[in-house]
Design a protein around this motif. Structure first.
Motif, PDB file in Angstrom:
ATOM      1  N   LYS A  68      37.841  60.120  62.727  1.00  0.00           N
ATOM      2  CA  LYS A  68      38.591  60.776  63.548  1.00  0.00           C
ATOM      3  C   LYS A  68      37.862  62.413  63.786  1.00  0.00           C
ATOM      4  CE  LYS A  68      42.126  57.880  63.228  1.00  0.00           C
ATOM      5  NZ  LYS A  68      41.566  56.704  63.091  1.00  0.00           N
ATOM      6  N   ARG A  69      38.265  62.832  65.019  1.00  0.00           N
ATOM      7  CA  ARG A  69      37.401  64.230  65.252  1.00  0.00           C
ATOM      8  C   ARG A  69      38.375  64.977  65.833  1.00  0.00           C
ATOM      9  NH1 ARG A  69      33.777  65.842  70.077  1.00  0.00           N
ATOM     10  NH2 ARG A  69      33.215  67.858  69.308  1.00  0.00           N
ATOM     11  N   LEU A  70      38.531  66.450  65.357  1.00  0.00           N
ATOM     12  CA  LEU A  70      39.209  67.485  65.573  1.00  0.00           C
ATOM     13  C   LEU A  70      38.278  68.317  66.753  1.00  0.00           C
ATOM     14  CD1 LEU A  70      41.200  68.611  62.537  1.00  0.00           C
ATOM     15  CD2 LEU A  70      41.764  66.859  64.395  1.00  0.00           C
ATOM     16  N   VAL A  71      38.716  68.599  67.783  1.00  0.00           N
ATOM     17  CA  VAL A  71      38.025  69.628  68.901  1.00  0.00           C
ATOM     18  C   VAL A  71      38.843  70.707  68.586  1.00  0.00           C
ATOM     19  CG1 VAL A  71      37.254  70.061  70.979  1.00  0.00           C
ATOM     20  CG2 VAL A  71      37.110  67.545  70.289  1.00  0.00           C
ATOM     21  N   MET A  72      38.038  71.787  68.318  1.00  0.00           N
ATOM     22  CA  MET A  72      38.345  73.163  68.193  1.00  0.00           C
ATOM     23  C   MET A  72      37.738  74.014  69.179  1.00  0.00           C
ATOM     24  SD  MET A  72      39.074  73.031  64.135  1.00  0.00           S
ATOM     25  CE  MET A  72      37.509  72.310  63.991  1.00  0.00           C
ATOM     26  N   ALA A  73      38.433  75.136  69.253  1.00  0.00           N
ATOM     27  CA  ALA A  73      37.937  76.397  70.169  1.00  0.00           C
ATOM     28  C   ALA A  73      38.598  77.564  69.550  1.00  0.00           C
ATOM     29  CB  ALA A  73      38.530  76.237  71.700  1.00  0.00           C
ATOM     30  N   ASP A  74      37.713  78.453  69.026  1.00  0.00           N
ATOM     31  CA  ASP A  74      38.376  79.516  68.022  1.00  0.00           C
ATOM     32  C   ASP A  74      39.139  79.156  67.218  1.00  0.00           C
ATOM     33  OD1 ASP A  74      36.875  81.471  70.068  1.00  0.00           O
ATOM     34  OD2 ASP A  74      38.434  81.375  71.259  1.00  0.00           O
ATOM     35  N   ASP A  75      40.183  79.460  67.131  1.00  0.00           N
ATOM     36  CA  ASP A  75      41.319  79.045  65.991  1.00  0.00           C
ATOM     37  C   ASP A  75      42.181  78.062  66.543  1.00  0.00           C
ATOM     38  OD1 ASP A  75      39.966  80.329  64.058  1.00  0.00           O
ATOM     39  OD2 ASP A  75      41.078  82.273  64.354  1.00  0.00           O
ATOM     40  N   THR A  76      41.981  77.364  67.697  1.00  0.00           N
ATOM     41  CA  THR A  76      42.871  76.509  68.351  1.00  0.00           C
ATOM     42  C   THR A  76      42.719  75.241  68.276  1.00  0.00           C
ATOM     43  OG1 THR A  76      43.718  78.271  69.680  1.00  0.00           O
ATOM     44  CG2 THR A  76      44.359  76.222  70.233  1.00  0.00           C
TER      45      THR A  76
END
Length: 91
Positions: A65-73
């Motif tokens: 599983k992968r989480l894609v994040m930008a800054d703290d979101t």
């Protein structure tokens, strides 16, 4: 519980009885409060072990599983393909 002081007597007894300082933390976390201290019962151990097994099953389900994040979101989440995984790990 705050920082627990350890007397010289307790250190000596722990050394004689094969208890390490790291064991104290675990005993405090999983044991039951009894008169004058903490006791780890078989029941306490079994509850702790069941929780660990549950956590391992949950963790195994998350492989790939992968989480894609930008800054703290959190932007998105998905199951990564083998090709995607290889590409991500090359960077």
């Amino acid at each position: 519980m705050g920082a627990l002081g350890i007397s010289r007597h307790a250190r000596t007894r722990m050394a004689q009885r094969g208890l390490r300082e790291a064991d104290i933390d675990l005993i405090l976390r999983l044991g039951s409060e009894v008169e004058g201290g903490i006791l780890v019962r078989r029941k306490d151990f079994e509850r702790y072990a069941a929780g660990l097994r549950d956590q391992l099953r949950r963790a195994e389900r998350l492989v790939g599983k992968r989480l894609v994040m930008a800054d703290d979101t959190l932007v998105t989440a998905y199951h990564s393909s083998g090709t995607d995984t290889k590409r991500l790990l090359q960077n």
